[in-house]
Write a protein that holds these residues in place. Structure first.
Motif, PDB file in Angstrom:
ATOM      1  N   SER A 165      -1.745  -1.270  -5.466  1.00  0.00           N
ATOM      2  CA  SER A 165      -2.350  -0.056  -5.434  1.00  0.00           C
ATOM      3  C   SER A 165      -3.233   0.035  -6.711  1.00  0.00           C
ATOM      4  O   SER A 165      -2.707  -0.484  -7.660  1.00  0.00           O
ATOM      5  CB  SER A 165      -1.524   1.265  -5.103  1.00  0.00           C
ATOM      6  N   GLY A 194      -4.465   1.028  -0.491  1.00  0.00           N
ATOM      7  CA  GLY A 194      -3.360   0.337  -0.921  1.00  0.00           C
ATOM      8  C   GLY A 194      -3.227  -0.928   0.107  1.00  0.00           C
ATOM      9  O   GLY A 194      -3.715  -0.798   1.198  1.00  0.00           O
ATOM     10  N   ASP A 202       1.391   1.012  -8.054  1.00  0.00           N
ATOM     11  CA  ASP A 202       1.457  -0.531  -7.962  1.00  0.00           C
ATOM     12  C   ASP A 202       2.839  -1.269  -8.226  1.00  0.00           C
ATOM     13  O   ASP A 202       3.223  -0.809  -9.370  1.00  0.00           O
ATOM     14  CB  ASP A 202       0.351  -0.918  -8.986  1.00  0.00           C
TER      15      ASP A 202
END
Length: 245
Positions: free
Chosen positions: A18, A38, A132
């Protein structure tokens, strides 16, 4: 009564990619920032095409994930939800706080596509609220007749939170955004709008919101360090002062 002191070992079945490089940047719920999409990259041995057979027949998924950027510490029975201004306490199980007895989260995401190429299985997702690198422990299809409750009561979070900050960009920040190629790596078509939507939610702690501040805030978005501050005259306006690689 059966002994409940059972330790359960969980192994990630996939990892999220992401544009949110840190917890501070992540929207508090999915769908608040539409450009913040994402990808769920499945890990071996779960990245077999058979494991996602039929998944594209579902428009949305539930993801069970690990709050992997939350430092380990003792849990508390009560927490201060940002939606209550950070002043009122509720029970931890009446909240979606990140500090929990077990660092597990649940997120509903839109499934855009399933890509199977060269031995890799990737789930292309819509708007996410995940950092992320977030480890995913399980995927379950969203089933509308069972999971949707239009008349449900949602306590202190009955309504979708409104964006509280107007966001402007300095000339230097605008030029940096428009010359960057990194945003495209995360599927972000309108990077200025993406940054503005994230900051407009005012990710600061509740006790700082609505106040003038001389502080410059930084957040990692799409591998950039986004520097912004509150306008000196208007506590409801933020200015993006720089976008650094």
């Amino acid at each position: 009564m059966q002994n409940s002191n059972v330790n359960l070992t969980l192994s990630p079945i996939g990892i999220i990619q992401s544009p949110y490089g840190e917890k501070f940047a992540v929207p508090r719920q999915p769908n608040l920032v539409q450009e913040g999409k994402g990808i769920l990259r499945l890990l071996p041995p779960y990245n077999h095409p058979d494991s996602v057979r039929g998944l594209t027949e579902f428009s949305h998924l539930w993801l069970i994930f690990h709050f992997h950027q939350i430092p380990e510490r003792h849990w508390h029975a009560t927490v201060r939800p940002p939606r209550l201004g950070g002043n009122e306490r509720v029970g931890v199980f009446a909240s979606r706080a990140t500090h929990r007895p077990n660092p597990l989260g649940l997120s509903k995401v839109e499934l855009k596509d399933v890509e199977i190429t060269q031995g890799e299985v990737n789930l292309i997702l819509g708007s996410v609220d995940l950092v992320d690198g977030t480890p995913i422990f399980d995927i379950k299809p969203y089933i509308a007749y069972a999971d949707s409750e239009p008349d449900a009561r949602s306590g202190f979070a009955q309504q979708k939170p409104q964006a509280t900050l107007a966001v402007e960009f300095s000339l230097n920040a605008q030029q940096a955004v428009r010359s960057s190629v990194k945003f495209a790596k995360f599927g972000i078509q309108f990077p200025e709008q993406f940054i503005a939507d994230v900051i407009a939610q005012d990710p600061r702690p509740a006790y700082q919101q609505g106040k003038i501040s001389q502080r410059t805030y930084g957040m990692c978005l799409a591998q950039h360090n986004i520097l912004w501050r509150i306008d000196e005259q208007n506590p409801n306006k933020a200015v993006v002062v720089d976008v650094q690689d």
